[in-house]
Design an enzyme around this catalytic site. Structure first.
Site, PDB file in Angstrom:
ATOM      1  CB  CYS A  79       1.898  10.513   1.499  1.00  0.00           C
ATOM      2  SG  CYS A  79       0.281  11.208   1.169  1.00  0.00           S
ATOM      3  CG  HIS A 129       3.730   4.922   9.212  1.00  0.00           C
ATOM      4  ND1 HIS A 129       2.949   4.015   8.516  1.00  0.00           N
ATOM      5  CD2 HIS A 129       4.161   5.799   8.277  1.00  0.00           C
ATOM      6  CE1 HIS A 129       2.917   4.329   7.235  1.00  0.00           C
ATOM      7  NE2 HIS A 129       3.656   5.422   7.061  1.00  0.00           N
ATOM      8  NE  ARG A 181      -1.105   2.483   2.942  1.00  0.00           N
ATOM      9  CZ  ARG A 181      -0.541   3.597   3.395  1.00  0.00           C
ATOM     10  NH1 ARG A 181      -0.492   4.684   2.661  1.00  0.00           N
ATOM     11  NH2 ARG A 181       0.012   3.629   4.605  1.00  0.00           N
ATOM     12  CG  ASP A 182       3.257   4.443   2.922  1.00  0.00           C
ATOM     13  OD1 ASP A 182       3.737   5.122   2.010  1.00  0.00           O
ATOM     14  OD2 ASP A 182       3.142   4.864   4.086  1.00  0.00           O
ATOM     15  CG  HIS A 236       7.273   8.004   5.368  1.00  0.00           C
ATOM     16  ND1 HIS A 236       7.158   7.413   4.144  1.00  0.00           N
ATOM     17  CD2 HIS A 236       6.064   7.862   5.975  1.00  0.00           C
ATOM     18  CE1 HIS A 236       5.924   6.947   3.991  1.00  0.00           C
ATOM     19  NE2 HIS A 236       5.228   7.206   5.101  1.00  0.00           N
ATOM     20  CG  ASN A 255       6.736   3.545   4.656  1.00  0.00           C
ATOM     21  OD1 ASN A 255       6.077   4.016   5.565  1.00  0.00           O
ATOM     22  ND2 ASN A 255       6.302   3.516   3.406  1.00  0.00           N
TER      23      ASN A 255
HETATM   24  P1  HMG Z   1     -12.946  14.199  -3.575  1.00  0.00           P
HETATM   25  O1  HMG Z   1     -12.671  14.497  -4.999  1.00  0.00           O
HETATM   26  O2  HMG Z   1     -13.075  15.346  -2.620  1.00  0.00           O
HETATM   27  O3  HMG Z   1     -14.188  13.240  -3.419  1.00  0.00           O
HETATM   28  O4  HMG Z   1     -11.779  13.223  -3.079  1.00  0.00           O
HETATM   29  P2  HMG Z   1     -15.728  13.500  -3.543  1.00  0.00           P
HETATM   30  O5  HMG Z   1     -16.370  12.972  -2.306  1.00  0.00           O
HETATM   31  O6  HMG Z   1     -15.998  14.923  -3.974  1.00  0.00           O
HETATM   32  O7  HMG Z   1     -16.106  12.548  -4.768  1.00  0.00           O
HETATM   33  C1  HMG Z   1     -15.574  12.786  -6.070  1.00  0.00           C
HETATM   34  C2  HMG Z   1     -15.572  11.481  -6.849  1.00  0.00           C
HETATM   35  O8  HMG Z   1     -14.698  10.530  -6.227  1.00  0.00           O
HETATM   36  C3  HMG Z   1     -16.925  10.807  -6.897  1.00  0.00           C
HETATM   37  O9  HMG Z   1     -16.976  10.081  -8.105  1.00  0.00           O
HETATM   38  C4  HMG Z   1     -16.844   9.808  -5.768  1.00  0.00           C
HETATM   39  O10 HMG Z   1     -17.693   8.710  -5.936  1.00  0.00           O
HETATM   40  C5  HMG Z   1     -15.404   9.353  -5.853  1.00  0.00           C
HETATM   41  P3  HMG Z   1     -17.687  10.700  -9.422  1.00  0.00           P
HETATM   42  O11 HMG Z   1     -19.112  10.942  -8.988  1.00  0.00           O
HETATM   43  O12 HMG Z   1     -16.946  11.967  -9.760  1.00  0.00           O
HETATM   44  O13 HMG Z   1     -17.488   9.601 -10.421  1.00  0.00           O
HETATM   45  N1  HMG Z   1     -14.880   8.867  -4.570  1.00  0.00           N
HETATM   46  C6  HMG Z   1     -14.254   7.684  -4.428  1.00  0.00           C
HETATM   47  N2  HMG Z   1     -13.948   6.727  -5.318  1.00  0.00           N
HETATM   48  C7  HMG Z   1     -13.327   5.639  -4.840  1.00  0.00           C
HETATM   49  N3  HMG Z   1     -13.012   5.456  -3.532  1.00  0.00           N
HETATM   50  C8  HMG Z   1     -13.304   6.410  -2.628  1.00  0.00           C
HETATM   51  C9  HMG Z   1     -13.957   7.570  -3.073  1.00  0.00           C
HETATM   52  N4  HMG Z   1     -14.388   8.686  -2.449  1.00  0.00           N
HETATM   53  C10 HMG Z   1     -14.955   9.469  -3.388  1.00  0.00           C
HETATM   54  N5  HMG Z   1     -12.986   6.224  -1.344  1.00  0.00           N
HETATM   55  C11 HMG Z   1     -10.964  11.493  -1.630  1.00  0.00           C
HETATM   56  C12 HMG Z   1     -11.784  12.755  -1.732  1.00  0.00           C
HETATM   57  C13 HMG Z   1     -10.835  11.154  -0.163  1.00  0.00           C
HETATM   58  C14 HMG Z   1     -11.679  10.373  -2.373  1.00  0.00           C
HETATM   59  C15 HMG Z   1      -9.588  11.731  -2.292  1.00  0.00           C
HETATM   60  O14 HMG Z   1      -9.033  12.861  -1.698  1.00  0.00           O
HETATM   61  C16 HMG Z   1      -8.642  10.566  -2.100  1.00  0.00           C
HETATM   62  O15 HMG Z   1      -8.807   9.515  -2.691  1.00  0.00           O
HETATM   63  N6  HMG Z   1      -7.635  10.751  -1.249  1.00  0.00           N
HETATM   64  C17 HMG Z   1      -6.723   9.650  -0.892  1.00  0.00           C
HETATM   65  C18 HMG Z   1      -5.343  10.129  -0.834  1.00  0.00           C
HETATM   66  C19 HMG Z   1      -4.410   8.976  -0.505  1.00  0.00           C
HETATM   67  O16 HMG Z   1      -4.633   7.826  -0.844  1.00  0.00           O
HETATM   68  N7  HMG Z   1      -3.310   9.311   0.179  1.00  0.00           N
HETATM   69  C20 HMG Z   1      -2.341   8.323   0.570  1.00  0.00           C
HETATM   70  C21 HMG Z   1      -2.766   7.491   1.724  1.00  0.00           C
HETATM   71  S1  HMG Z   1      -2.510   8.273   3.294  1.00  0.00           S
HETATM   72  C22 HMG Z   1      -0.828   8.065   3.606  1.00  0.00           C
HETATM   73  O17 HMG Z   1      -0.101   7.607   2.771  1.00  0.00           O
HETATM   74  C23 HMG Z   1      -0.322   8.411   4.963  1.00  0.00           C
HETATM   75  C24 HMG Z   1       0.010   7.173   5.825  1.00  0.00           C
HETATM   76  O18 HMG Z   1       0.934   6.328   5.193  1.00  0.00           O
HETATM   77  C25 HMG Z   1       0.597   7.634   7.166  1.00  0.00           C
HETATM   78  C26 HMG Z   1       1.737   8.634   6.959  1.00  0.00           C
HETATM   79  O19 HMG Z   1       2.796   8.248   6.468  1.00  0.00           O
HETATM   80  O20 HMG Z   1       1.497   9.812   7.249  1.00  0.00           O
HETATM   81  C27 HMG Z   1      -1.253   6.359   6.127  1.00  0.00           C
HETATM   82 MG    MG Z   2       3.082   6.552   5.201  1.00  0.00          MG
END
Ligand code: HMG
Ligand code: MG
Length: 300
Positions: free
Chosen positions: A240, A207, A16-17, A209, A249
């Site tokens: 990220c 966690h 994933r990450d 990085h 990481n």
């Molecule tokens: P948005 O554009 O604000 O979403 O994105 P929305 O609610 O306005 O919806 C827009 C469209 O997206 C719609 O589809 C929704 O259905 C769809 P449309 O009608 O246009 O066809 N949608 C989705 N589709 C699939 N899965 C979903 C979903 N939600 C809405 N869950 C959203 C908001 C949260 C979806 C977007 O910002 C996003 O996907 N963000 C994820 C970012 C990400 O993955 N970041 C990395 C993970 S976190 C990380 O790495 C940190 C960590 O490792 C710890 C650390 O190191 O800090 C955990």
């Molecule tokens: Mg991370």
């Protein structure tokens, strides 16, 4: 004398990450083989993928396919979901462990999830109650617990308060992240000591990085604070896409090697771990830079 546990749990976040920040799309079959290889290496707790928007993170667009083929009844199979839509997608699978994620920093949360931290918490709290009623294992990933790429230093008390909210909502685990790899060992010792003191009934995981090559030092400092669970990524992959400057990481192989040399068990077989990394390596856009891997590649 160092304060060291006999055993440490490694939560493998490579699929994933590790892969979410990879520029080239890694074929779904290769991801599945990578996950299978990591399991063979003894990694029992793993983040398999995330149910996020495929427009935001195309690499995770095959989440449903991954989950359909990669659940292991004897392991903890974790998937990430940031919102209701993501949780509904999880409900259509057989996965039983979910990680939600929020940044302490509002600016980061807006970039990552398009919501303020408060808006995310408002959405997630009822979801966590619901998940617990349905007997899911729930992990909360706390991003930017030390530093934010947009806001700089984060107050320790703000990170503790956010953790408190998740604990009150009923999560089983807090995974507390140094998202951009900027924490110094004294800072990780301090925050994790406080978290250990405050949250005695919640699994606490660190966690790190490795942007500034401080991850191993931070792990050692966190061990001193009583932490015995670490998120790591095979090959040291990761970062990220919405946190500029976030490198990979802590590499699983480097962490396992260090712990083994200190007499701490992880249950991870380093040779099998290297075999798993070899599955994914030809599909990556960058070199694997972990110390253990490079030494192994040179000496065989
Ligand atoms: P948005 O554009 O604000 O979403 O994105 P929305 O609610 O306005 O919806 C827009 C469209 O997206 C719609 O589809 C929704 O259905 C769809 P449309 O009608 O246009 O066809 N949608 C989705 N589709 C699939 N899965 C979903 C979903 N939600 C809405 N869950 C959203 C908001 C949260 C979806 C977007 O910002 C996003 O996907 N963000 C994820 C970012 C990400 O993955 N970041 C990395 C993970 S976190 C990380 O790495 C940190 C960590 O490792 C710890 C650390 O190191 O800090 C955990
Ligand atoms: Mg991370």
């Amino acid at each position: 004398m160092l304060n060291l546990p006999k055993k440490v749990s490694i939560i493998e976040v490579g699929p994933r990450d590790g892969l979410q920040n990879e520029k080239l799309f890694v074929p779904t079959d290769i991801k599945k083989q990578f996950i299978a290889g990591l399991r063979k290496a003894g990694l029992q707790e793993m983040e398999l993928t995330s149910f996020v928007s495929p427009k935001w993170v195309p690499q995770m667009g095959d989440a449903a396919e991954i989950v359909a083929d990669c659940l292991d009844a004897d392991a903890r199979n974790i998937v990430l979901a940031p919102n209701r839509k993501g949780i509904d997608r999880v409900y259509s699978t057989d996965c039983q462990a979910v990680a939600v994620f929020v940044g302490v920093s509002n600016s980061f949360n807006l970039k990552n999830i398009n919501k303020t931290t408060r808006e995310s918490m408002k959405e997630l709290k009822p979801i966590i109650y619901e998940l617990k009623e349905k007997n899911y294992f729930v992990r909360a990933c706390i991003s930017t617990a030390f530093y934010c790429p947009y806001e700089g230093k984060i107050d320790e008390s703000d990170s503790i308060k956010l953790c408190q909210e998740f604990v009150e909502a009923g999560v089983d685990e807090l995974s507390v992240a140094d998202t951009i790899g900027m924490a110094a060992p004294n800072e990780s010792f301090s925050l994790f000591s406080q978290l250990k003191k405050h949250f005695t009934n919640t699994l606490l995981t660190a966690h790190f990085h490795d942007t500034r090559k401080l991850a191993l030092a931070n792990i050692l400092a966190s061990l001193q604070a009583g932490i015995d669970r670490f998120d790591t990524s095979a090959g040291g992959l990761g970062g990220c896409p919405f946190a500029p400057g976030a490198a990979g990481n802590a590499a699983t192989e480097d962490v396992v090697y260090m712990l083994a040399r200190m007499g701490i068990e992880t249950g991870v077989d380093l040779n099998k771990l290297i075999e798993a990394i070899e599955v994914v390596r030809p599909h990556l856009s960058s070199q694997i830079e972990s110390g253990y891997y490079r030494l192994h590649a040179q000496t065989g």
